[in-house]
Scaffold this motif. Structure first.
Motif, short mmCIF file in Angstrom:
data_model
loop_
_atom_site.label_atom_id
_atom_site.label_comp_id
_atom_site.label_asym_id
_atom_site.label_seq_id
_atom_site.Cartn_x
_atom_site.Cartn_y
_atom_site.Cartn_z
N MET A 187 0.84 -1.21 0.00
CA MET A 187 0.00 0.00 0.00
C MET A 187 0.86 1.25 0.00
SD MET A 187 -3.31 -0.75 0.21
CE MET A 187 -3.95 -2.42 0.03
N THR A 193 -2.71 6.16 0.68
CA THR A 193 -3.92 5.53 1.20
C THR A 193 -3.84 5.27 2.70
OG1 THR A 193 -3.03 3.39 0.64
CG2 THR A 193 -4.52 4.40 -0.96
N ASP A 194 -2.71 5.57 3.30
CA ASP A 194 -2.58 5.34 4.74
C ASP A 194 -2.97 6.55 5.58
OD1 ASP A 194 -1.95 2.75 4.74
OD2 ASP A 194 0.22 3.03 4.78
N TYR A 201 -7.37 10.80 4.09
CA TYR A 201 -7.81 9.98 2.96
C TYR A 201 -8.80 8.91 3.43
CZ TYR A 201 -7.80 6.83 -0.98
OH TYR A 201 -8.21 6.02 -2.01
N THR A 202 -8.48 8.27 4.54
CA THR A 202 -9.35 7.21 5.06
C THR A 202 -10.76 7.73 5.34
OG1 THR A 202 -7.42 6.20 6.08
CG2 THR A 202 -9.56 5.46 6.85
N PHE A 258 -12.54 8.64 2.11
CA PHE A 258 -12.95 7.41 1.41
C PHE A 258 -14.21 6.83 2.04
CE2 PHE A 258 -13.08 2.95 0.44
CZ PHE A 258 -12.67 2.89 -0.89
N MET A 309 -17.73 6.38 0.17
CA MET A 309 -18.29 5.04 0.04
C MET A 309 -19.72 4.99 0.57
SD MET A 309 -16.78 1.55 1.68
CE MET A 309 -17.13 2.02 3.36
N VAL A 347 -22.87 3.96 -1.76
CA VAL A 347 -23.64 2.75 -1.42
C VAL A 347 -25.06 3.14 -0.98
CG1 VAL A 347 -23.80 0.84 0.20
CG2 VAL A 347 -21.62 1.39 -0.84
N LEU A 391 -28.52 1.82 -2.75
CA LEU A 391 -29.53 1.04 -2.04
C LEU A 391 -30.86 1.76 -2.01
CD1 LEU A 391 -27.57 -0.54 0.92
CD2 LEU A 391 -28.18 -1.52 -1.27
N ILE A 444 -11.30 -1.61 -6.87
CA ILE A 444 -10.94 -0.53 -5.95
C ILE A 444 -9.80 -0.94 -5.03
CG2 ILE A 444 -13.23 0.55 -6.02
CD1 ILE A 444 -13.83 -0.71 -3.33
N ARG A 445 -9.11 -2.05 -5.35
CA ARG A 445 -8.12 -2.58 -4.40
C ARG A 445 -6.98 -1.60 -4.14
NH1 ARG A 445 -6.79 -4.93 -9.24
NH2 ARG A 445 -4.58 -5.21 -9.72
N ASN A 446 -6.66 -0.76 -5.15
CA ASN A 446 -5.54 0.16 -4.97
C ASN A 446 -5.91 1.45 -4.26
OD1 ASN A 446 -3.68 -1.57 -6.12
ND2 ASN A 446 -4.23 -0.90 -8.19
N ILE A 447 -7.18 1.72 -4.14
CA ILE A 447 -7.57 2.96 -3.46
C ILE A 447 -8.21 2.70 -2.10
CG2 ILE A 447 -7.82 4.31 -5.59
CD1 ILE A 447 -10.89 3.95 -5.22
N ILE A 448 -8.39 1.42 -1.73
CA ILE A 448 -8.96 1.13 -0.41
C ILE A 448 -7.94 1.49 0.67
CG2 ILE A 448 -9.80 -0.67 1.16
CD1 ILE A 448 -10.80 -2.21 -1.23
N PRO A 449 -8.31 2.33 1.63
CA PRO A 449 -7.39 2.62 2.73
C PRO A 449 -7.16 1.34 3.53
CG PRO A 449 -9.30 4.09 2.75
CD PRO A 449 -9.60 3.01 1.78
N SER A 450 -5.90 0.98 3.75
CA SER A 450 -5.65 -0.33 4.35
C SER A 450 -6.20 -0.44 5.77
CB SER A 450 -4.15 -0.61 4.35
OG SER A 450 -3.48 0.48 4.96
N LYS A 451 -6.31 0.73 6.46
CA LYS A 451 -6.80 0.67 7.84
C LYS A 451 -8.25 0.18 7.93
CE LYS A 451 -4.04 4.53 9.38
NZ LYS A 451 -4.11 6.00 9.41
N ILE A 452 -9.05 0.50 6.92
CA ILE A 452 -10.47 0.14 7.02
C ILE A 452 -10.87 -0.86 5.94
CG2 ILE A 452 -11.23 2.26 8.17
CD1 ILE A 452 -12.24 3.19 5.38
N ILE A 489 -13.76 -3.20 6.74
CA ILE A 489 -15.05 -2.51 6.76
C ILE A 489 -15.53 -2.25 5.33
CG2 ILE A 489 -16.24 -0.41 7.51
CD1 ILE A 489 -14.24 -0.21 9.77
N VAL A 490 -14.61 -1.88 4.47
CA VAL A 490 -14.98 -1.64 3.07
C VAL A 490 -15.52 -2.94 2.45
CG1 VAL A 490 -14.12 -1.02 0.78
CG2 VAL A 490 -13.34 0.24 2.79
N THR A 549 -18.96 -3.61 3.69
CA THR A 549 -19.96 -2.71 3.09
C THR A 549 -20.34 -3.20 1.69
OG1 THR A 549 -18.81 -0.96 4.24
CG2 THR A 549 -20.49 -0.30 2.67
N ALA A 581 -24.09 -4.41 0.86
CA ALA A 581 -24.89 -3.72 -0.15
C ALA A 581 -25.41 -4.72 -1.19
CB ALA A 581 -24.06 -2.63 -0.82
#
Lengths: 249, 214
Positions: free
Chosen positions: A1, A5-6, A10-11, A14, A18, A22, A26, B63-71, B74-75, B78, B82
């Motif tokens: 990573m 993204t850390d 950003y977190t 994001f 999201m 979503v 829904l 989206i694997r490259n933009i997912i924040p690794s901390k969450i 949770i992603v 979700t 959904a």
């Protein structure tokens, strides 16, 4: 990573993005499917009511509704009159079956006279059925039923359902062997006072030969569901007693 | 194979047998026990999982490259949640009685370990096409077991297949019932699903000795 993204900013961004995407997706799905789902729920109510008065496709052991294609047609054919009782006054209402019992029960908490009681009157083979929808609490969630009675409040048929009772135990209230036990049971005692039907663990009548004991045999392992069903029958069907007393005078 | 390279094809065929999610990895057992009393419910559950796995794996992979690794968990949750809600709503709209029968189990697809497992183990590290194949493969591996178990439980428990009375009528004593055959009600209870899955595992391992661990 990558480092990008850390970062905390950003977190958080994001996560917010999201949730919006979503959520919108829904909300769109739910809104576009809602009319079809509502229609299904209405059809199910018609099927339940017809089931209680014996219009169903039961074979020897399983409970089967009439198909949804013919349910509205049969409903119009067999249900001759739909009435709403409110504070002792009886009015005819062709959409009484759409009344939400849950909401009516909530209304009655403040003022019992506000509760509308729907009753469906059906005719089949020269016999008249009075079908009342009732609702109560089981072990985990709501239980509800449609009880078909004759003019003396003797049960002619019953359909029970539940939202989340334990499979294999409480969930068996919607099995034939339980529902059929109610057929012929008296809701009034020999003096004509309302007693309801108890789900009894000790009635020494497991084959349910005695129909005037105001008891049916319980399901083993489903005590609280059974108690909930007894309580529901007592509290909700007793409200209809004045109507039946009037009917017979 | 023309359409798929050998490596890609393996992504689909592996989970069907030698790396089956249920019998080898022992994932997703709870739903396999709960909803397999009838073949129809097994098939619908399989299709629902197939949809959720296929689409979910692609979405996560994209989206694997933009997912924040901390969450990231949770992603993933979700995305599954959904998709499952969409499946649930569509079933409620177009297969109402079936959706009542499957009730909580559709919602429980979210907790199906196969899905989160594949997201975490595969989709996060591979491209969308490979992830799609991996998702479909694993869902099919799950489906195969569900359908086999559903087939035997419905056939031996109720004497029917998809609701058709294939063994004759138990009440009028036609077909095999005429010679004294009876339905085995025990097959309809969840423990029998576990035993059927156990038999499948046994058959599979005795045919392929490589799968036996010491």
């Amino acid at each position: 990573m990558s480092n990008k993204t850390d970062s905390n900013v950003y977190t958080v961004l994001f996560a917010i993005g999201m949730v919006i995407v979503v959520g919108a997706l829904l909300a769109f799905t739910a809104a576009s499917l809602k009319p079809t789902i509502t229609k299904n729920v209405e059809l199910e109510k018609q099927q339940n009511i017809l089931y209680a008065m014996g219009v169903n496709e039961n074979d020897e052991s399983s409970a089967n509704f009439v198909s949804t294609d013919v349910a509205p047609e049969l409903f119009n054919k067999y249900i001759t009159k739909q009435i709403v009782i409110q504070d002792g006054k009886v009015t005819e209402n062709d959409e009484a079956y759409l009344i939400d019992i849950k909401k009516e029960k909530a209304k009655a908490k403040g003022d019992a006279s506000k509760r509308r009681l729907p009753l469906f009157i059906g005719e089949k083979d020269g016999q008249t059925f009075y079908i009342a929808p009732i609702r109560g609490k089981g072990l985990w969630d709501a239980v509800w039923a449609y009880i078909a009675m004759d003019e003396n409040m003797v049960i002619q048929g019953a359909y029970f359902d539940h939202k989340g009772e334990t499979p294999g135990l409480g969930a068996n209230i919607k099995e034939r062997y339980f529902m059929d036990d109610f057929i012929g049971e008296h809701l009034l005692d020999s003096e004509g006072n309302f007693k309801g039907v108890d789900i009894s663990k000790s009635n020494a009548d497991p084959l349910n030969k005695d129909k005037t004991d105001n008891e049916v045999d319980a399901i083993a392992g489903a005590t609280i569901t059974g108690d909930g069903v007894s309580a529901m029958i007592k509290s909700d069907l007793s409200l209809y007693v004045p109507y039946f007393k009037n009917l017979n005078n | 194979m023309g359409l798929l390279s050998k490596k890609d094809a393996k992504l689909i065929t592996d989970p069907l047998a030698d790396n089956n999610p249920i019998t080898i990895q022992v994932l997703g057992i709870c739903s396999a026990l709960a909803i397999t009393a009838q073949l129809k419910a097994s098939i619908v559950m399989s299709l629902s999982v197939l949809f959720v796995m296929g689409v979910g794996n692609v979405v996560i992979s994209l989206i694997r490259n933009i997912i924040p690794s901390k969450i990231r968990i949770i992603v993933q949750l979700t995305v599954v949640a959904a998709l499952v809600i969409i499946v649930d709503q569509v079933l409620k709209a177009y297969a109402y009685s079936l959706s009542k029968e499957l009730s909580v189990f559709i919602g429980l697809i979210i907790t199906n370990c196969i899905i989160m497992g594949r997201f975490e183990a595969f989709a996060l590290g591979n491209g969308p096409w490979k992830s799609f194949l991996d998702g479909i493969g694993n869902a099919l591996g799950y489906a195969v077991i569900l359908v086999i178990v559903g087939f035997f439980r419905e056939l031996l428990g109720s004497g029917t297949l998809l609701g058709f009375k294939v063994l004759g009528d138990p009440i009028e004593k036609t077909g095999v019932y005429a010679i004294g055959y009876e339905n085995n009600g025990f097959m309809l209870l969840s423990p029998m699903a576990l035993i059927v899955v156990g038999i499948i595992i046994w058959v599979q391992r005795s045919r392929n000795k490589d799968l036996i661990e010491d």
